[in-house]
Design a protein around this motif. Structure first.
Motif, PDB file in Angstrom:
ATOM      1  N   TYR A 161      -0.995   4.418  -0.962  1.00 29.88           N
ATOM      2  CA  TYR A 161      -2.312   4.163  -0.381  1.00 29.88           C
ATOM      3  C   TYR A 161      -2.226   4.150   1.136  1.00 29.88           C
ATOM      4  CZ  TYR A 161      -3.471   2.449  -5.082  1.00 29.88           C
ATOM      5  OH  TYR A 161      -3.664   2.321  -6.422  1.00 29.88           O
ATOM      6  N   ARG A 193      -9.012   0.821  -2.999  1.00 27.31           N
ATOM      7  CA  ARG A 193      -8.109   1.032  -4.125  1.00 27.31           C
ATOM      8  C   ARG A 193      -7.994  -0.267  -4.908  1.00 27.31           C
ATOM      9  NH1 ARG A 193      -9.439   5.300  -2.883  1.00 27.31           N
ATOM     10  NH2 ARG A 193      -8.160   7.087  -2.302  1.00 27.31           N
ATOM     11  N   ARG A 224       0.835  -1.201   0.000  1.00 29.11           N
ATOM     12  CA  ARG A 224       0.000   0.000   0.000  1.00 29.11           C
ATOM     13  C   ARG A 224       0.874   1.257   0.000  1.00 29.11           C
ATOM     14  NH1 ARG A 224      -2.830  -4.014   1.882  1.00 29.11           N
ATOM     15  NH2 ARG A 224      -5.094  -4.062   1.733  1.00 29.11           N
ATOM     16  N   ASN A 225       1.932   1.238   0.794  1.00 25.76           N
ATOM     17  CA  ASN A 225       2.845   2.381   0.857  1.00 25.76           C
ATOM     18  C   ASN A 225       3.515   2.626  -0.496  1.00 25.76           C
ATOM     19  OD1 ASN A 225       4.292   4.445   2.379  1.00 25.76           O
ATOM     20  ND2 ASN A 225       6.073   3.137   2.059  1.00 25.76           N
ATOM     21  N   LEU A 250      -7.903  -3.236  -0.527  1.00 27.93           N
ATOM     22  CA  LEU A 250      -7.176  -3.340  -1.789  1.00 27.93           C
ATOM     23  C   LEU A 250      -7.673  -4.512  -2.625  1.00 27.93           C
ATOM     24  CD1 LEU A 250      -4.840  -2.278  -3.551  1.00 27.93           C
ATOM     25  CD2 LEU A 250      -3.344  -3.867  -2.308  1.00 27.93           C
TER      26      LEU A 250
END
Length: 103
Positions: free
Chosen positions: A23, A60, A18-19, A29
């Motif tokens: 995000y 996302r 995510r990073n 996700l």
């Protein structure tokens, strides 16, 4: 069509994925891996993501793969207002890591 399962056994860090994409650590996700062709029906995927995003604003989606429909699908994504929600990642060598980060 044997699949080497060893890459799927490695530990994953969903927060790192995510990073990497900018995000939130707690963002739901969705990861889709497929060639970007008519048979895979990514237009429907985009509509489903739009509906889910209405209920989960931090959701996302990563679309992994390449194909002739990428420009059209990116345009559809933008028309649906999902420019910051759906990211087309192209071909990746770390698909198991991305899938393990998915919800």
């Amino acid at each position: 069509c044997g699949i080497d399962l060893d890459p799927f056994r490695a530990p994953a860090d969903p927060g790192a994925v995510r990073n990497e994409f900018g995000y939130r650590p707690d963002a739901p996700l969705v990861v889709n891996v497929a060639r970007l062709d008519d048979q895979k029906n990514h237009t429907f995927l985009l509509k489903v993501v739009r509906a889910a995003h209405r209920r989960l604003p931090h959701l996302r989606c990563l679309v992994v793969g390449e194909g002739g429909l990428r420009p059209q699908l990116e345009a559809e994504r933008d028309e649906l207002g999902l420019g910051d929600v759906v990211r087309f990642c192209g071909m990746r060598n770390d698909v198991p890591r991305l899938l393990k980060a998915a919800d």
